[in-house]
Motif scaffolding. Sequence first.
Motif, mmCIF file in Angstrom:
data_model
loop_
_atom_site.group_PDB
_atom_site.id
_atom_site.type_symbol
_atom_site.label_atom_id
_atom_site.label_comp_id
_atom_site.label_asym_id
_atom_site.label_seq_id
_atom_site.Cartn_x
_atom_site.Cartn_y
_atom_site.Cartn_z
ATOM 1 N N HIS A 10 0.826 -1.208 0.000
ATOM 2 C CA HIS A 10 0.000 0.000 0.000
ATOM 3 C C HIS A 10 0.863 1.262 0.000
ATOM 4 O O HIS A 10 0.369 2.342 -0.352
ATOM 5 C CB HIS A 10 -0.920 0.009 1.225
ATOM 6 C CG HIS A 10 -2.305 -0.482 0.942
ATOM 7 N ND1 HIS A 10 -2.771 -0.743 -0.312
ATOM 8 C CD2 HIS A 10 -3.346 -0.754 1.779
ATOM 9 C CE1 HIS A 10 -4.024 -1.145 -0.260
ATOM 10 N NE2 HIS A 10 -4.400 -1.171 1.002
ATOM 11 N N TYR A 11 2.115 1.130 0.408
ATOM 12 C CA TYR A 11 3.040 2.266 0.345
ATOM 13 C C TYR A 11 3.756 2.322 -1.000
ATOM 14 O O TYR A 11 3.802 3.372 -1.660
ATOM 15 C CB TYR A 11 4.067 2.172 1.470
ATOM 16 C CG TYR A 11 5.147 3.227 1.360
ATOM 17 C CD1 TYR A 11 4.866 4.564 1.627
ATOM 18 C CD2 TYR A 11 6.436 2.884 0.945
ATOM 19 C CE1 TYR A 11 5.844 5.535 1.499
ATOM 20 C CE2 TYR A 11 7.412 3.855 0.816
ATOM 21 C CZ TYR A 11 7.119 5.185 1.088
ATOM 22 O OH TYR A 11 8.084 6.146 0.949
ATOM 23 N N LEU A 12 4.284 1.196 -1.438
ATOM 24 C CA LEU A 12 5.117 1.175 -2.638
ATOM 25 C C LEU A 12 4.336 1.334 -3.940
ATOM 26 O O LEU A 12 4.763 2.034 -4.852
ATOM 27 C CB LEU A 12 5.917 -0.133 -2.685
ATOM 28 C CG LEU A 12 6.996 -0.321 -1.620
ATOM 29 C CD1 LEU A 12 7.622 -1.700 -1.759
ATOM 30 C CD2 LEU A 12 8.064 0.761 -1.744
ATOM 31 N N MET A 13 3.203 0.646 -4.059
ATOM 32 C CA MET A 13 2.488 0.625 -5.340
ATOM 33 C C MET A 13 2.008 2.000 -5.792
ATOM 34 O O MET A 13 2.199 2.363 -6.965
ATOM 35 C CB MET A 13 1.328 -0.372 -5.269
ATOM 36 C CG MET A 13 1.752 -1.833 -5.173
ATOM 37 S SD MET A 13 2.698 -2.421 -6.618
ATOM 38 C CE MET A 13 4.392 -2.262 -5.999
ATOM 39 N N PRO A 14 1.378 2.819 -4.929
ATOM 40 C CA PRO A 14 0.959 4.142 -5.394
ATOM 41 C C PRO A 14 2.110 5.006 -5.885
ATOM 42 O O PRO A 14 1.918 5.870 -6.747
ATOM 43 C CB PRO A 14 0.288 4.750 -4.142
ATOM 44 C CG PRO A 14 -0.222 3.568 -3.392
ATOM 45 C CD PRO A 14 0.849 2.531 -3.580
ATOM 46 N N LYS A 15 3.311 4.796 -5.351
ATOM 47 C CA LYS A 15 4.478 5.559 -5.827
ATOM 48 C C LYS A 15 4.801 5.224 -7.277
ATOM 49 O O LYS A 15 5.457 5.997 -7.967
ATOM 50 C CB LYS A 15 5.689 5.257 -4.942
ATOM 51 C CG LYS A 15 5.554 5.741 -3.500
ATOM 52 C CD LYS A 15 6.832 5.514 -2.700
ATOM 53 C CE LYS A 15 7.962 6.401 -3.193
ATOM 54 N NZ LYS A 15 9.173 6.292 -2.356
ATOM 55 N N ARG A 16 4.323 4.054 -7.727
ATOM 56 C CA ARG A 16 4.553 3.629 -9.107
ATOM 57 C C ARG A 16 3.313 3.801 -9.981
ATOM 58 O O ARG A 16 3.258 3.277 -11.087
ATOM 59 C CB ARG A 16 5.006 2.167 -9.130
ATOM 60 C CG ARG A 16 6.258 1.908 -8.295
ATOM 61 C CD ARG A 16 6.664 0.450 -8.334
ATOM 62 N NE ARG A 16 7.821 0.183 -7.469
ATOM 63 C CZ ARG A 16 8.422 -1.000 -7.360
ATOM 64 N NH1 ARG A 16 7.975 -2.025 -8.046
ATOM 65 N NH2 ARG A 16 9.463 -1.144 -6.548
ATOM 66 N N GLY A 17 2.313 4.496 -9.452
ATOM 67 C CA GLY A 17 1.091 4.701 -10.207
ATOM 68 C C GLY A 17 0.176 3.493 -10.229
ATOM 69 O O GLY A 17 -0.740 3.409 -11.063
ATOM 70 N N ILE A 18 0.396 2.568 -9.319
ATOM 71 C CA ILE A 18 -0.409 1.349 -9.233
ATOM 72 C C ILE A 18 -1.269 1.420 -7.976
ATOM 73 O O ILE A 18 -0.769 1.723 -6.893
ATOM 74 C CB ILE A 18 0.485 0.094 -9.197
ATOM 75 C CG1 ILE A 18 1.328 0.013 -10.473
ATOM 76 C CG2 ILE A 18 -0.341 -1.175 -9.023
ATOM 77 C CD1 ILE A 18 2.382 -1.090 -10.442
ATOM 78 N N LEU A 19 -2.553 1.177 -8.129
ATOM 79 C CA LEU A 19 -3.492 1.275 -7.010
ATOM 80 C C LEU A 19 -3.596 -0.063 -6.287
ATOM 81 O O LEU A 19 -3.981 -1.075 -6.876
ATOM 82 C CB LEU A 19 -4.865 1.701 -7.529
ATOM 83 C CG LEU A 19 -5.992 1.836 -6.497
ATOM 84 C CD1 LEU A 19 -5.625 2.848 -5.422
ATOM 85 C CD2 LEU A 19 -7.293 2.226 -7.199
ATOM 86 N N SER A 20 -3.239 -0.074 -5.001
ATOM 87 C CA SER A 20 -3.352 -1.282 -4.186
ATOM 88 C C SER A 20 -4.748 -1.323 -3.567
ATOM 89 O O SER A 20 -5.257 -0.310 -3.095
ATOM 90 C CB SER A 20 -2.280 -1.277 -3.085
ATOM 91 O OG SER A 20 -2.238 -0.025 -2.422
ATOM 92 N N LEU A 21 -5.348 -2.524 -3.553
ATOM 93 C CA LEU A 21 -6.763 -2.641 -3.210
ATOM 94 C C LEU A 21 -7.028 -3.812 -2.278
ATOM 95 O O LEU A 21 -6.558 -4.932 -2.528
ATOM 96 C CB LEU A 21 -7.594 -2.831 -4.484
ATOM 97 C CG LEU A 21 -7.458 -1.742 -5.553
ATOM 98 C CD1 LEU A 21 -8.051 -2.226 -6.862
ATOM 99 C CD2 LEU A 21 -8.152 -0.462 -5.087
#
Length: 383
Positions: A10-21
């Motif tokens: 949830h921290y790393l993915m948004p930094k790459r433009g990927i939405l964690s769900l």
Amino acid sequence: MKKGVFTVMHYLMPKRGILSLHSGCNIGRRGDVALFFGLSGTGKTTLSTDPIRPLIGDDEHCWGDDGVFNIEGGCYAKCINLQETKEPEIYKAIRFGTILENVVLDPHTRKVDFGDASITENTRASYPIDYIDNALIPCVGPHPKNIILLSCDAFGVLPPVSKLTPEQAMYHFVSGYTSKIAGTEVGIKEPEATFSACFGAAFLMWHPYKYASMLQQKIKKHGTSVWLINTGWTGGKYGTGHRMSLPHTRAIVNAIHAGDLANVEYVTTPIFGLRVPTTCPGVPAEVLMPEKAWSNAAEFSSTLNHLGELFVQNFSSFLGGDKFVGPEMVQKMLGGGPHLPHQLQHHQTIHKAQHKVVDECSKPVAETVPMADLTDRVVDVAL
């Protein structure tokens, strides 16, 4: 370990433009992916595990530029009162290699009594995803066609299904409303309203607005429809009404998958402004309108207004987050919420107070390490 890794994602993915769900996910024969959001007791695992739709995963996913993918290799299903006739896929997955928690066994035959809640109603089965006969391996899929937000409404006033606007989708995603019911947490004997941001507040590393803004961008880009489904009570609040029929809920989900609700007539509810279909295959028309199931119209209206107030009160705690998405996006989110008297004035008052606190707390402190830099260092070391 499972939840720890999910928090890092949830921290790393948004930094790459990927939405964690925090969601379940399955796929139809036409490649139509559906995401299911819901807290414990809402039916997320049950409804995402479908005999005619291969399972991509039941709990943790990411949505990137190429579609969705699962980030774990198994399922963690509630199994209280589990019956083969009602949930055959989950029932068949419980075999050698499955880990059962809090269940009661016959000491002689070692047969599980799934109806026994003497330890707790929160009985669980943990099994590899390939124990589901129609699991999709590898666990990846295209962009979602439908997103289903599941809520167990113990107040009995939310409709069994409603179609959300992008603004409403953000608001209800950030709210993450349901009711804690017996068996979902220790000490819960009677249902009570609860909110968990993005349906997974415990895992969030960024402000909820960040995830909601990413969700809104993706559903607009890919034309994804968003639905709110109430799997809780109807005909009255808990204690006077009754739980939504699982066959009716399944019929609603099937209608969403089939596109049967695309061209039907809709009516708009008071307070929440939800668009409710007037017809749905397999569901009586009177079931679709919760106010018709109540015997006391005045009590229904009062309860609906009370729930709206709870939503507004909960959302006020997030109003200082416009620095993450901009004030315009925040106003869009607020527009998707319930409409109550003096609501805007209440939000503005809270907003100003929060900004004052933030401004005071943001004053420079000698030799202070910025939190973002500190978090980066911790994650880098952990990886």
